[in-house]
Design an enzyme around this catalytic site. Structure first.
Site, PDB file in Angstrom:
ATOM      1  N   ASP A 199       9.969   2.769 -23.079  1.00  0.00           N
ATOM      2  CA  ASP A 199       9.871   1.453 -22.432  1.00  0.00           C
ATOM      3  C   ASP A 199       8.640   1.360 -21.532  1.00  0.00           C
ATOM      4  O   ASP A 199       8.665   0.706 -20.509  1.00  0.00           O
ATOM      5  CB  ASP A 199      11.134   1.194 -21.603  1.00  0.00           C
ATOM      6  CG  ASP A 199      11.319   2.228 -20.489  1.00  0.00           C
ATOM      7  OD1 ASP A 199      10.541   3.194 -20.435  1.00  0.00           O
ATOM      8  OD2 ASP A 199      12.234   2.053 -19.665  1.00  0.00           O
ATOM      9  N   CYS A 202       7.716   6.088 -20.568  1.00  0.00           N
ATOM     10  CA  CYS A 202       8.199   7.316 -21.205  1.00  0.00           C
ATOM     11  C   CYS A 202       7.391   8.543 -20.811  1.00  0.00           C
ATOM     12  O   CYS A 202       7.951   9.626 -20.682  1.00  0.00           O
ATOM     13  CB  CYS A 202       8.271   7.159 -22.718  1.00  0.00           C
ATOM     14  SG  CYS A 202       6.757   7.483 -23.595  1.00  0.00           S
ATOM     15  N   HIS A 412       4.065   7.862 -27.330  1.00  0.00           N
ATOM     16  CA  HIS A 412       5.465   8.118 -26.984  1.00  0.00           C
ATOM     17  C   HIS A 412       5.704   9.614 -26.881  1.00  0.00           C
ATOM     18  O   HIS A 412       5.186  10.386 -27.695  1.00  0.00           O
ATOM     19  CB  HIS A 412       6.393   7.511 -28.035  1.00  0.00           C
ATOM     20  CG  HIS A 412       7.836   7.681 -27.700  1.00  0.00           C
ATOM     21  ND1 HIS A 412       8.455   6.929 -26.733  1.00  0.00           N
ATOM     22  CD2 HIS A 412       8.776   8.541 -28.170  1.00  0.00           C
ATOM     23  CE1 HIS A 412       9.717   7.302 -26.633  1.00  0.00           C
ATOM     24  NE2 HIS A 412       9.942   8.279 -27.491  1.00  0.00           N
TER      25      HIS A 412
END
Length: 425
Positions: A199, A202, A412
């Site tokens: 979000d 991370c 990510h």
């Protein structure tokens, strides 16, 4: 096709939507991706009923692979801020910064909040002819409750790292093969993986979770008497810090900003101290899990980390201007057109972290310096290159603790856990 077969296909199809997503970086791209994914899912469910094969076997793996390939191929345009060594010329720095700006766009995956509506829409239009109303309603409730509970998890429970790899990368494309090789290499050191919610926080979430999980004492910088006075001291020197954004709340007065950041810093020190004093590894892990399920406290800690990053950037900028030696990444940090000084860094980058963007590679260095931790990252798409294992910073202090993360795309981050016994020895 049996009812059990159809249910298995639908549940498997649902896995594609649930909430461990990559960092969103472009809203315009995201809207298009959402429409494409919904249409892909409906087509897969149609195909499932026509030939009697669960949709996950037919398509979900391929769709996942295609999406991951797209994301990876976009980001394979050599990112700038990685451990490539020390640049010798100003032209080299400018070239790296240009490359980073050009590669900033990243696809936006389907938000978790739309899981239930997407499944409901496809089920209502395609599945009614096969099941009675009671069966449909039971499955809707089950899927939505499951999705809602997973939504609240910031760090998912651990699972076998190779099992996770096989689930995520099942194709035979060059990208999938490279990812599997990368995971196999990580599995030589770590047995399990914990997925991290994507979000835009991370990188902060994964780093802080790892740091707290292995904390045995309070870092020296957290013990400083002036630590909680940092917001007040900086605001007295730099008027532009009034534009700092906290949790998407605008229009605060200077005093309110200072007081709120101070509360976040106090909370960070308190939580770090409490967890570091827990001796048992199981109890320590449970305390971390509990903290990262408390959204109010969790996001307050991220705001504290962001402010510490700003403080570190100001120190580095002033040191450079005063002729003191600074780490190489500091040149890169302030060589960008969007962050030529700490004020621009705050406005154009730090204020957006957690809201509309995540950490860029050069900001991973900044985070490491702010925490005085070495962040070791397995960059899976760089497998078989010198950059497969990257250190932030690449010349860390010997006494800095080390935390380890995993990334497939430099956007990510997930967490490897349970270091293999032979590695520990």
């Amino acid at each position: 096709m049996t009812t059990a077969g159809r249910q298995e296909g639908r549940v498997r199809s649902q896995d594609n939507f649930q909430g461990w997503v990559t960092e969103p970086a472009s809203l315009s791209a995201g809207a298009q991706q959402t429409q494409e994914k919904e249409s892909i899912t409906i087509e897969l469910m149609r195909h499932e009923k026509e030939v009697g094969v669960p949709s996950k076997e037919l398509g979900s793996g391929n769709v996942t692979t295609d999406l991951k390939e797209q994301s990876t191929s976009e980001i394979r345009k050599d990112y700038v801020y990685r451990s490539t060594g020390r640049p010798e010329k100003t032209d080299m720095i400018k070239s790296l910064v240009t490359d980073q700006d050009a590669s900033g766009n990243c696809e936006l995956y389907l938000p978790v909040s739309s899981n239930c509506s997407a499944v409901e829409s496809s089920e209502d239009s395609e599945e009614d002819m096969y099941r009675d109303a009671e069966e449909i309603e039971r499955e809707k409730i089950l899927l939505c409750v499951t999705s809602s509970s997973e939504c609240k998890l910031s760090v998912a429970p651990e699972m076998d790292i190779m099992e996770y790899c096989r689930k995520e990368w099942r194709g035979n494309t060059p990208v999938a093969k490279r990812m599997r090789k990368g995971y196999e290499a990580v599995a030589q050191k770590f047995a399990s993986i914990r997925r991290v919610r994507g979000d835009n926080y991370c990188a902060l979430r994964a780093t802080l979770f790892q740091a707290l999980s292995q904390a045995t004492q309070l870092p020296s910088w957290l013990q400083s008497e002036d630590f909680t006075m940092l917001p007040e001291n900086l605001l007295s020197k730099y008027d532009w810090i009034k534009q700092w954004q906290l949790k998407q709340k605008l229009g605060r007065k200077t005093g309110e900003i200072s007081d709120e950041i101070k509360e976040y810093l106090i909370l960070l020190r308190k939580k770090w101290k409490n967890i570091s004093e827990i001796k048992g590894p199981t109890e320590k892990q449970e305390a971390c899990d509990k903290l990262f399920k408390n959204e109010e406290e969790e996001y307050s800690l991220y705001e504290a980390l962001k402010f510490l990053m700003l403080n570190t950037a100001i120190e580095l900028y002033n040191d450079d201007k005063n002729g003191r030696r600074v780490p190489v990444f500091s040149w890169l940090l302030f060589a960008r057109d969007t962050s030529s000084n700490p004020c621009q860094l705050m406005r154009n980058h730090l204020n957006h972290i957690g809201h509309s963007g995540g950490l860029e590679q050069v900001e991973m260095f900044l985070l490491a310096y702010a925490l005085q931790y070495t962040i070791q990252v397995y960059r899976l798409y760089k497998y078989s290159t010198d950059e497969f294992i990257t250190l932030y910073p690449n010349d860390p202090e010997e006494d800095w603790p080390v935390v380890t993360l995993i990334t497939e795309d430099d956007r990510h981050y997930n967490i490897p856990v349970r270091m293999c016994q032979e590695t520990m020895l």
